[in-house]
Design a protein around this motif. Structure first.
Motif, PDB file in Angstrom:
ATOM      1  N   UNK A 167      14.216  -5.421  -0.623  1.00  0.00           N
ATOM      2  CA  UNK A 167      13.364  -5.296   0.575  1.00  0.00           C
ATOM      3  C   UNK A 167      13.300  -3.841   1.050  1.00  0.00           C
ATOM      4  N   UNK A 168      14.443  -3.144   1.021  1.00  0.00           N
ATOM      5  CA  UNK A 168      14.468  -1.731   1.444  1.00  0.00           C
ATOM      6  C   UNK A 168      13.550  -0.888   0.563  1.00  0.00           C
ATOM      7  N   UNK A 169      13.692  -1.084  -0.750  1.00  0.00           N
ATOM      8  CA  UNK A 169      12.888  -0.278  -1.683  1.00  0.00           C
ATOM      9  C   UNK A 169      11.412  -0.638  -1.592  1.00  0.00           C
ATOM     10  N   UNK A 170      11.138  -1.932  -1.414  1.00  0.00           N
ATOM     11  CA  UNK A 170       9.743  -2.370  -1.290  1.00  0.00           C
ATOM     12  C   UNK A 170       9.107  -1.718  -0.067  1.00  0.00           C
ATOM     13  N   UNK A 171       9.832  -1.758   1.049  1.00  0.00           N
ATOM     14  CA  UNK A 171       9.315  -1.181   2.291  1.00  0.00           C
ATOM     15  C   UNK A 171       8.998   0.305   2.092  1.00  0.00           C
ATOM     16  N   UNK A 172       9.934   1.067   1.536  1.00  0.00           N
ATOM     17  CA  UNK A 172       9.678   2.509   1.468  1.00  0.00           C
ATOM     18  C   UNK A 172       8.623   2.833   0.414  1.00  0.00           C
ATOM     19  N   UNK A 173       8.556   2.066  -0.669  1.00  0.00           N
ATOM     20  CA  UNK A 173       7.526   2.328  -1.699  1.00  0.00           C
ATOM     21  C   UNK A 173       6.128   2.020  -1.150  1.00  0.00           C
ATOM     22  N   UNK A 174       6.011   0.917  -0.433  1.00  0.00           N
ATOM     23  CA  UNK A 174       4.698   0.560   0.134  1.00  0.00           C
ATOM     24  C   UNK A 174       4.290   1.600   1.172  1.00  0.00           C
ATOM     25  N   UNK A 175       5.248   2.005   1.973  1.00  0.00           N
ATOM     26  CA  UNK A 175       4.969   2.981   3.025  1.00  0.00           C
ATOM     27  C   UNK A 175       4.448   4.286   2.401  1.00  0.00           C
ATOM     28  N   UNK A 176       5.113   4.733   1.330  1.00  0.00           N
ATOM     29  CA  UNK A 176       4.705   5.994   0.679  1.00  0.00           C
ATOM     30  C   UNK A 176       3.284   5.890   0.119  1.00  0.00           C
ATOM     31  N   UNK A 177       2.961   4.763  -0.500  1.00  0.00           N
ATOM     32  CA  UNK A 177       1.619   4.631  -1.088  1.00  0.00           C
ATOM     33  C   UNK A 177       0.549   4.495  -0.001  1.00  0.00           C
ATOM     34  N   UNK A 178       0.930   3.899   1.112  1.00  0.00           N
ATOM     35  CA  UNK A 178      -0.029   3.797   2.220  1.00  0.00           C
ATOM     36  C   UNK A 178      -0.317   5.186   2.785  1.00  0.00           C
ATOM     37  N   UNK A 179       0.747   5.987   2.932  1.00  0.00           N
ATOM     38  CA  UNK A 179       0.561   7.367   3.419  1.00  0.00           C
ATOM     39  C   UNK A 179      -0.332   8.147   2.440  1.00  0.00           C
TER      40      UNK A 179
END
Ligand SMILES: [Zn+2]
Length: 362
Positions: free
Chosen positions: A301-313
């Motif tokens: 969940x931690x990695x999913x959150x930060x990976x999605x956040x980076x691609x959204x940015x």
């Protein structure tokens, strides 16, 4: 198991995967059932298995090949407590009939681990019992639960399953696979019909952090670990028996994320780990004892959150992000064998990120 049974059950597994409902991640592995069942007494009824995991404590699974959630039944000196009420009043009545195979004591208390339809739409079948849930669950179920997206998704999915199977059956030769498909179609049709009976009954007794019930010597703790699968998941923990029923906030792999708080979920799992249990009884799938699974899920969940956040940015759309991600490094631990992430999970994370930005602007 005969090869005929194997073929039929493979066909059924295929169908179940097709119609996979919202509350279960497509990638959740199913732990070894034989290992989990151990030497416990198991009572099989026409619709359920009731595995006695501790004295008077039954982990209950629906055995009809249709989507449903697990329940917990705690038989006390004088009464019975049930956790989660199934997907419809009809399946809840079948649950109550199965409970009657192990006890005739009155069911006085029901706990909803969260508001999702497959855990709480059977509430009305229990009649005038005390229903306990988180304050968020009460608020959601007293609002317009039939308009909640997870429920609407399931209704739409069921309708698609029915029409898809009807088309396929029309062009299929007689045989075991056709029989299995026809049986599944009948079940899907019955599900849709039974859903029309639902008149949601919200919890009448709420908690914010923790509540303890005593039944004789039996201590039953109801604990909110933090926002996770929904805004108000509770787990039911029996300290003496060292078992915890986790609903969907911890299953044998990633859960459905569509109503989840992926960024807060790892902290809720950390809090879950502070409870002193040996056995986890999840809302879907088989029981398991491996506490390390909690760490793997939290780190996913931690990695999913930060990976999605980076691609959204980086300006990627939900679809692009969902397709670009690859968590197959969790193949051995969480059964994630395909690249890509469910777009609904990504959409939910985008929604949470947007809400945070809106909050900062105000
Ligand atoms: Zn759920």
């Amino acid at each position: 198991m005969s090869s005929r049974t194997v073929r039929a059950s493979r066909a059924l597994a295929f169908l179940l995967a097709l119609a996979l409902p919202a509350c279960v991640s497509k990638q959740s592995p199913q732990p070894d059932e034989a290992e989990a069942a151990g030497e416990n007494r198991v009572v099989a009824t026409e619709t359920h298995t009731l595995e006695e995991v501790a004295e008077g404590v039954f982990f209950v699974r629906y055995t009809v090949p249709r989507f449903n959630s697990n329940s917990l039944v705690v038989v006390n000196d004088e009464d019975v407590l049930v956790v989660d009420s199934h997907i419809t009043p009809a399946t809840a009545r079948a649950l109550i009939a199965s409970i009657r195979e192990v006890t005739d004591k009155p069911i006085t208390t029901l706990v909803n681990t969260h508001f999702h339809f497959d855990h709480a739409h059977g509430n009305q079948a229990f009649g005038p019992v005390r229903i306990i849930g988180h304050e968020f669950t009460r608020r959601t179920m007293a609002g317009e639960p039939l308009k909640e997206r997870t429920y609407r998704d399931w209704l739409a999915r069921t309708a698609r399953t029915v029409s898809g199977l009807e088309t396929r059956l029309a062009n299929m030769e007689e045989g075991e696979q056709r029989q299995a498909m026809a049986a599944y179609l009948a079940g899907a049709k019955a599900e849709a019909q039974e859903a029309e009976e639902v008149a949601p009954v919200p919890p009448d007794t709420v908690l914010l952090e923790r509540m303890t019930l005593w039944r004789g010597d039996r201590e039953i703790q109801i604990v909110f670990c933090g926002r996770a699968h929904t805004g108000g998941d509770v787990v039911v923990f029996l300290p003496k028996e060292r078992v915890v029923f986790t609903g969907d906030m911890m299953v044998g792999g990633p859960s459905w994320l569509g109503d989840g708080y992926v960024n807060e979920w790892p902290a809720a799992l950390e809090k879950l780990k502070t409870l002193d249990f040996d056995l986890i009884l999840p809302g879907h799938g088989a029981p398991f004892r491996d506490r390390e699974l909690i760490d793997h899920v939290a780190s996913y969940y931690r990695e999913l959150w930060s990976a999605v956040r980076a691609l959204r940015i980086a300006g990627r759309s939900i679809g692009e992000t969902a397709a670009a991600l690859d968590f197959t490094k969790y193949a051995d631990t969480l059964g994630i064998r395909q690249p890509g992430v469910d777009p609904q999970a990504v959409g939910r994370i985008y929604e949470l990120l947007e809400a945070r930005e809106d909050a900062r602007k105000e």
